[in-house]
Design a protein around this motif. Structure first.
Motif, mmCIF file in Angstrom:
data_model
loop_
_atom_site.group_PDB
_atom_site.id
_atom_site.type_symbol
_atom_site.label_atom_id
_atom_site.label_comp_id
_atom_site.label_asym_id
_atom_site.label_seq_id
_atom_site.Cartn_x
_atom_site.Cartn_y
_atom_site.Cartn_z
ATOM 1 N N VAL A 195 8.527 9.449 2.747
ATOM 2 C CA VAL A 195 8.780 9.714 1.329
ATOM 3 C C VAL A 195 7.877 8.851 0.458
ATOM 4 O O VAL A 195 7.284 9.315 -0.527
ATOM 5 N N GLY A 196 7.760 7.560 0.812
ATOM 6 C CA GLY A 196 6.900 6.668 0.048
ATOM 7 C C GLY A 196 5.445 7.081 0.120
ATOM 8 O O GLY A 196 4.716 7.029 -0.872
ATOM 9 N N ARG A 197 4.993 7.514 1.306
ATOM 10 C CA ARG A 197 3.598 7.949 1.456
ATOM 11 C C ARG A 197 3.316 9.184 0.611
ATOM 12 O O ARG A 197 2.217 9.347 0.065
ATOM 13 N N LEU A 198 4.319 10.042 0.479
ATOM 14 C CA LEU A 198 4.124 11.275 -0.271
ATOM 15 C C LEU A 198 4.207 11.067 -1.780
ATOM 16 O O LEU A 198 3.415 11.638 -2.545
ATOM 17 N N LEU A 199 5.145 10.244 -2.234
ATOM 18 C CA LEU A 199 5.463 10.168 -3.658
ATOM 19 C C LEU A 199 4.860 8.972 -4.390
ATOM 20 O O LEU A 199 4.585 9.071 -5.581
ATOM 21 N N LEU A 200 4.711 7.840 -3.700
ATOM 22 C CA LEU A 200 4.312 6.631 -4.421
ATOM 23 C C LEU A 200 2.832 6.661 -4.766
ATOM 24 O O LEU A 200 1.999 7.064 -3.945
ATOM 25 N N PRO A 201 2.473 6.222 -5.975
ATOM 26 C CA PRO A 201 1.066 6.146 -6.348
ATOM 27 C C PRO A 201 0.421 4.914 -5.745
ATOM 28 O O PRO A 201 1.099 3.935 -5.424
ATOM 29 N N GLU A 202 -0.880 4.968 -5.581
ATOM 30 C CA GLU A 202 -1.606 3.798 -5.100
ATOM 31 C C GLU A 202 -2.319 3.129 -6.261
ATOM 32 O O GLU A 202 -2.833 3.800 -7.150
ATOM 33 N N SER A 203 -2.307 1.803 -6.265
ATOM 34 C CA SER A 203 -3.047 1.069 -7.283
ATOM 35 C C SER A 203 -4.494 0.954 -6.853
ATOM 36 O O SER A 203 -4.813 1.002 -5.662
ATOM 37 N N ARG A 204 -5.353 0.795 -7.807
ATOM 38 C CA ARG A 204 -6.769 0.645 -7.494
ATOM 39 C C ARG A 204 -7.016 -0.762 -6.983
ATOM 40 O O ARG A 204 -6.705 -1.739 -7.677
ATOM 41 N N PRO A 205 -7.564 -0.917 -5.771
ATOM 42 C CA PRO A 205 -7.782 -2.262 -5.244
ATOM 43 C C PRO A 205 -8.761 -3.050 -6.090
ATOM 44 O O PRO A 205 -9.701 -2.506 -6.648
ATOM 45 N N ARG A 206 -8.506 -4.355 -6.193
ATOM 46 C CA ARG A 206 -9.449 -5.282 -6.831
ATOM 47 C C ARG A 206 -10.335 -5.850 -5.741
ATOM 48 O O ARG A 206 -9.866 -6.422 -4.778
ATOM 49 N N SER A 207 -11.606 -5.695 -5.891
ATOM 50 C CA SER A 207 -12.526 -6.165 -4.855
ATOM 51 C C SER A 207 -13.813 -6.637 -5.501
ATOM 52 O O SER A 207 -13.977 -6.605 -6.718
ATOM 53 N N ALA A 208 -14.736 -7.065 -4.682
ATOM 54 C CA ALA A 208 -15.980 -7.621 -5.213
ATOM 55 C C ALA A 208 -16.768 -6.589 -6.009
ATOM 56 O O ALA A 208 -17.422 -6.909 -6.991
ATOM 57 N N ASP A 209 -16.693 -5.318 -5.591
ATOM 58 C CA ASP A 209 -17.472 -4.312 -6.307
ATOM 59 C C ASP A 209 -16.868 -3.945 -7.653
ATOM 60 O O ASP A 209 -17.475 -3.206 -8.423
ATOM 61 N N THR A 210 -15.672 -4.417 -7.955
ATOM 62 C CA THR A 210 -15.108 -4.200 -9.285
ATOM 63 C C THR A 210 -15.182 -5.458 -10.136
ATOM 64 O O THR A 210 -14.541 -5.552 -11.167
ATOM 65 N N GLY A 211 -15.932 -6.450 -9.668
ATOM 66 C CA GLY A 211 -16.098 -7.669 -10.439
ATOM 67 C C GLY A 211 -14.951 -8.645 -10.330
ATOM 68 O O GLY A 211 -14.863 -9.583 -11.116
ATOM 69 N N GLN A 212 -14.071 -8.475 -9.340
ATOM 70 C CA GLN A 212 -12.915 -9.347 -9.220
ATOM 71 C C GLN A 212 -13.060 -10.337 -8.064
ATOM 72 O O GLN A 212 -12.207 -11.196 -7.890
ATOM 73 N N GLY A 213 -14.076 -10.210 -7.248
ATOM 74 C CA GLY A 213 -14.295 -11.152 -6.166
ATOM 75 C C GLY A 213 -13.419 -10.884 -4.968
ATOM 76 O O GLY A 213 -12.467 -10.107 -5.023
#
Length: 537
Positions: A195-213
């Motif tokens: 149910v969680g895999r189907l319904l829950l949204p995913e947040s955008r990961p923070r990573s080096a390519d987004t300027g967050q390190g």
């Protein structure tokens, strides 16, 4: 735009949290939280059965009970910030799987070490689930008014889980063996995964390519080890261990040192694991302080109240649980009404009102004595539950709304860690106040030997045991004196608790007067007092 939040992630995942589906997401997240809250207290009533079956030593039994909240509190920052980096939905689903596997291991444990290990894994799973549920609410409900209602429901569910745990455990133990208190988790987690895999949204990961390190692995381990030491030391103090004991001092000092190194490391890194600039915002730091003070004043008091109900009034454990239920129902009502209070009165007046109402309820309970004043108790517990939940709801909502969505996991982890530390320190502090008021009153009871008086001064339960061994007029006098001393200690503890709550009301005056706009990133004060945007274009 490098500061784009998870709400602007891939369209397929974005729609999962849009429209009416966001309320379905709220239900899924609340069920997750309910299981974690239940597991924190469901084992308490099963301890005698576990002791009889597994024959653990005194230290092993202590770890069976305490390892779950200890590990959970230690890993909140680690998994909260990891979720910010790799995706909160991913961490939440991993937490579901780990919680289910650990529940099966705990239910089938044939020895104390296996049960301790299983409880530790449950704590790790809980640390994955707890920050993810609230930070995902930050994603799914971008509108602050709707988010306030969602957080109110979330907090009401947390209150229900903590209170229902012992009752559910008692019900299962009447018909099954002690492992059944863990088996109830498995079908729910098996259902939650798809149910969680189907319904829950995913947040955008923070990573080096987004300027967050990159994610600071060493910093996460420092925080986990430091919190483990501090929470362990605080729990030992709360359990009545001597403050000068090496087993208390060493974890506290080592944990505090590691946390100091963690803070120093975060200040020096260009991309810190936890952005400490959040604490420059008065609303965020004040909210965290309010959470600590609320738990500091009340968690230890709850334990003392349970002893009062059972040892002074002579109620059974089930009757004690039923007497405490009005507090839970009032907390649920406050969680559901909190959004309307917050919209009408704003964070400052809402949290301040909650503290003042709770302080008034605590002072009202000073009218309790050695006879059963159930009406006074009912009124006090209702006001107590409503006031406490109003305080915590307003503080959590203000804290979460003061940070950018991409840092919500770390912010929630800080809030939950503050909750756990406040609870542990409260047990130690109010327990010390109680003992200081209780023990001296038994130093000179007529007809009671000095050695017996000294033993009775350690706790009310031990005083009753000593009185039973003495028998006769001396035993009766000791029992009566111990009950009177406990009631006196309860009154002193209530007054101290009320003072802490009044202090919290004063602290709440630093919160914002109204609910400000919430969308987009939230700035932090620069050294010159200007607002520095967290969103870079």
């Amino acid at each position: 735009m490098s500061g784009t939040t998870a709400a602007a992630a891939t369209p397929r995942r974005r729609t999962a949290g849009a429209g009416a589906n966001r309320w379905v997401v709220l239900v899924v997240l609340c069920v997750s939280l309910l299981l974690v809250a239940l597991d924190a207290t469901v084992l308490h009533v099963a301890v005698p059965a576990v002791s009889e079956d597994l024959r653990p030593g005194a230290v092993e039994l202590l770890w069976i009970v305490d390892v779950y909240p200890l590990v959970c509190a230690s890993l909140l920052i680690l998994f909260g910030t990891l979720g910010d980096r790799v995706g909160r939905r991913r961490i939440l689903l991993l937490g579901y799987a780990l919680f289910g596997v650990a529940s099966a291991l705990a239910a089938c444990a044939g020895s104390a070490p296996v049960l301790i290990a299983a409880r530790a894994l449950l704590g790790a799973g809980g640390a994955m689930i707890m920050p993810a549920t609230l930070s995902l609410l930050r994603e799914v409900f971008p509108d602050r008014r709707e988010r306030a209602l969602a957080i109110g429901v979330w907090s009401a569910v947390a209150a229900v889980g903590a209170a229902v745990g012992p009752l559910l455990g008692g019900l299962l133990l009447e018909h099954f063996w002690w492992g059944s208190v863990f088996l109830v988790n498995i079908p729910l987690m098996l259902a939650a995964l798809p149910v969680g895999r189907l319904l829950l949204p995913e947040s955008r990961p923070r990573s080096a390519d987004t300027g967050q390190g990159p994610w600071d692995v060493a910093g996460a381990l420092l925080a986990a080890a430091g919190l483990f030491g501090v929470v362990l030391g605080v729990k030992r103090l709360g359990g009545g261990e001597p403050a000068a004991s090496a087993l208390t001092v060493v974890p506290l000092v080592a944990g505090a040192g590691l946390l100091a190194l963690f803070v120093r490391r975060q200040r020096r890194r260009p991309y810190p694991l936890v952005d400490l600039r959040m604490f420059r915002r008065p609303a965020f730091s004040t909210s965290v302080g309010c959470i600590v003070l609320a738990m500091l004043a009340l968690v230890g008091l709850e334990l003392i109240a349970a002893q009062y109900l059972q040892l002074v009034l002579g109620l059974s454990p089930l009757q004690t649980g039923l007497r405490l239920l009005p507090l839970t129902f009032a907390a649920m009502a406050a969680g559901l009404a909190g959004a309307r209070l917050l919209r009408r009165f704003g964070p400052r007046r809402t949290v301040c009102f909650g503290f003042c109402l709770t302080a008034g309820a605590v002072l009202l309970l000073t009218g309790l004595g050695r006879t059963d004043a159930w009406g006074l108790m009912l009124g006090g517990f209702v006001l107590l539950g409503f006031g406490l939940e109003t305080t915590l709801f307003g503080a959590y909502e203000s804290m979460l709304s003061e940070v950018p969505a991409e840092q919500a996991g770390g912010a929630v982890a800080i809030g939950e860690t503050s909750y756990q530390l406040g609870a542990g320190i409260g047990i130690a502090l109010l327990g010390t106040v109680m003992n200081a008021a209780y023990g001296p009153a038994l130093a000179d009871v007529p007809g009671v030997p000095a050695a017996a008086s000294a033993a009775a001064g350690r706790s009310l339960g031990e005083a009753y045991e000593v009185a039973a061994r003495l028998g006769g007029p001396g035993g009766a006098a000791l029992r009566s004196a111990a009950a009177g001393a406990f009631v006196h200690g309860l009154h002193v503890t209530l007054v101290v608790s009320a003072g802490l709550l009044v202090l919290g009301a004063g602290m709440a005056l630093r919160l914002p007067r109204g609910m400000r706009g919430v969308e987009g990133a939230v700035g932090v004060p620069s050294p010159r007092g200007e607002v520095e945007s967290r969103v870079s274009v």
